[in-house]
Scaffold this active site. Structure first.
Site, PDB file in Angstrom:
ATOM      1  N   GLY A   1       0.836  -1.209   0.000  1.00 14.82           N
ATOM      2  CA  GLY A   1       0.000   0.000   0.000  1.00 14.82           C
ATOM      3  C   GLY A   1       0.861   1.245   0.000  1.00 14.82           C
ATOM      4  CG  ASN A   2      -0.211   4.620  -1.513  1.00 15.11           C
ATOM      5  OD1 ASN A   2      -0.927   5.458  -0.984  1.00 15.11           O
ATOM      6  ND2 ASN A   2      -0.591   3.930  -2.590  1.00 15.11           N
ATOM      7  CE1 TYR A   3       3.811   5.277   5.632  1.00 14.15           C
ATOM      8  CE2 TYR A   3       5.309   6.012   3.906  1.00 14.15           C
ATOM      9  CZ  TYR A   3       5.074   5.304   5.073  1.00 14.15           C
ATOM     10  OH  TYR A   3       6.097   4.634   5.674  1.00 14.15           O
ATOM     11  CB  SER A   4      -2.851   7.920  -0.330  1.00 13.92           C
ATOM     12  OG  SER A   4      -4.019   8.684  -0.536  1.00 13.92           O
TER      13      SER A   4
ATOM     14  CB  ALA B   1      -1.941   7.301  -3.823  1.00 12.51           C
TER      15      ALA B   1
END
Ligand code: C5P
Length: 398
Positions: A208-211, A276
């Site tokens: 995943g990512n930090y969005s 994102a």
């Protein structure tokens, strides 16, 4: 735009209360129905008789009428209002509103109001500049209230500085413009992607990512407040929406986001790709938790995810508007322009991770918008709600 609108006019105890009578008259002349709510201190500055004569309604100030026991419902008033305007707003009332000190009819009505609230401060320059006032106004802004900044000029103390209540004509103009904007996207369908995508490795792990989803959700709220019917296709985030005109479709992976968007895009007028999206997903995900004991470190093979914005760009009809985002660390302008054309977007919103106050997780953003018709629009650091407004203004200009 004010014709037939229900306005609660809150008046507090400051010298500028004499101007409220004129403000009330202008609102009535513009066709609004106005209910005045005064704090007890306001009556020292202007009489309820003047205000009830101008509004054609008894002024409300106490929770009940002493001789009859008639109860005045702040909840009903809060629901009746299309807008609440507090003019003048003293430092004391601003402090009570910011901190929920509900010891009079005006503050209880404010706390019950579902409608947009406009606050026009009026006080001496030193009170206006005090950190306590600044903090309380900041709090009101963070609740989504609109602050009508006071003007600079001669004050009741004969000192000259910032603290004069904005002139009634301008307050009416601000309200009028607000109601006009509240319908600018009426009848339009807006599709928004927001947040990260999670690409499953096994039942407990993902890429995943930090969005945070904050930018996409702010655009959804702004579009809904302009009258649009909004669908947010959202990755996993810990946000919720407040406007009932917003439908949230929750998905996890890029593939699910693409399916949800491809289904809804043909019936959308505007699509804003704010998510994102993970660029890669594991080629295979395990049904069972991958165990550490007795195994070497696994090698995860990745495959490319579909580009949702680009797919919608390929499906786009002439009258549809497609907007993308670019989050860049270097070569920002060239990269953003490249995405604008390769994804067949009508405009792209660039945020550079080199700018303080821009990017993931923050409550602010600093963007430059590029349009396919050749415009480059740089903006200052602003709250994500204000950036959402700039983005929708530009979309409307297309
Ligand atoms: O190519 P890049 O990921 O930088 O492009 C960013 C823009 O494309 C954003 O609007 C993002 O939401 C969208 N995008 C997408 N699907 C992807 C990757 C990006 O919709 N797989």
């Amino acid at each position: 735009m004010l014709k037939g609108k229900h306005i609660v006019l809150g008046i507090t105890g400051g010298i500028a209360a004499y101007k409220s009578a004129y403000l009330l008259r202008l609102l009535i002349k513009a066709g609004a129905e106005v209910q005045v709510v005064m704090t007890p201190a306001a009556k020292e500055f202007i009489t309820p008789v003047t205000l009830s004569a101008l509004s054609g309604k008894p002024v409300v100030s106490e929770f009940f009428t002493a001789n009859t026991g008639e109860w005045h419902s702040h909840v009903d008033l809060g629901l009746w209002a299309d807008a609440m305007v507090i003019a003048p707003a003293t430092a004391s009332t601003i402090g009570k509103m910011a901190n929920g000190v509900a010891d009079n009819m005006l503050v209880t009505t404010y706390l019950s109001a579902k409608a947009p609230v406009f606050v026009a401060p009026a006080m001496d320059l030193d009170m206006m500049a005090h950190p306590s006032t600044c903090r309380n106004l900041q709090l009101l802004k963070s609740y989504g209230n609109h602050i009508i900044e006071p003007a600079t000029g001669e004050l009741a103390s004969h000192l000259v500085g910032k603290g004069r209540m904005e002139e009634p004509e301008n307050i009416v103009k601000i309200l009028d413009a607000f109601f006009e904007k509240s319908q600018s996207l009426a009848g339009k369908r807006v599709l928004i992607t927001a947040g990260p995508t999670y690409e499953k490795i096994d039942p407990v792990r993902f890429i995943g990512n930090y969005s945070s989803g904050k930018m996409g959700y702010a655009i959804a709220e702004e579009a809904a407040s302009r009258g649009a019917e909004v669908t947010v296709v959202s990755g996993p985030v810990s946000l919720s929406v407040s406007n009932p005109a917003i439908k949230v479709v929750k998905i996890e992976s890029a593939k699910q986001m693409l399916d949800a968007c491809a289904e809804r895009f043909p019936s959308s007028d505007i699509a804003v790709m704010c998510a994102a999206v993970a660029d890669y997903a594991p080629a295979h995900s395990s049904d069972k938790k991958i165990k550490r004991e007795g195994h070497d470190a696994p090698v995860i093979e990745l495959v490319k995810n579909p580009d949702i914005a680009k797919t919608l760009g390929g499906m786009k009809r002439k009258e549809q508007v497609l907007v993308g985002f670019a989050l860049e660390t270097d070569n920002e302008e060239v990269n953003a322009q490249g995405k604008l054309s390769s994804k067949r977007l009508d405009m792209i919103v660039l945020n550079s991770l080199r700018d303080a106050g821009a990017g993931f997780g923050t409550d602010t953003n600093k963007v430059t918008i590029y349009t396919a018709d050749g415009r480059r629009l740089p903006f200052d650091v602003k709250s994500k709600a204000e950036v959402a407004s700039d983005i929708l203004d530009t979309i409307e200009s297309l």
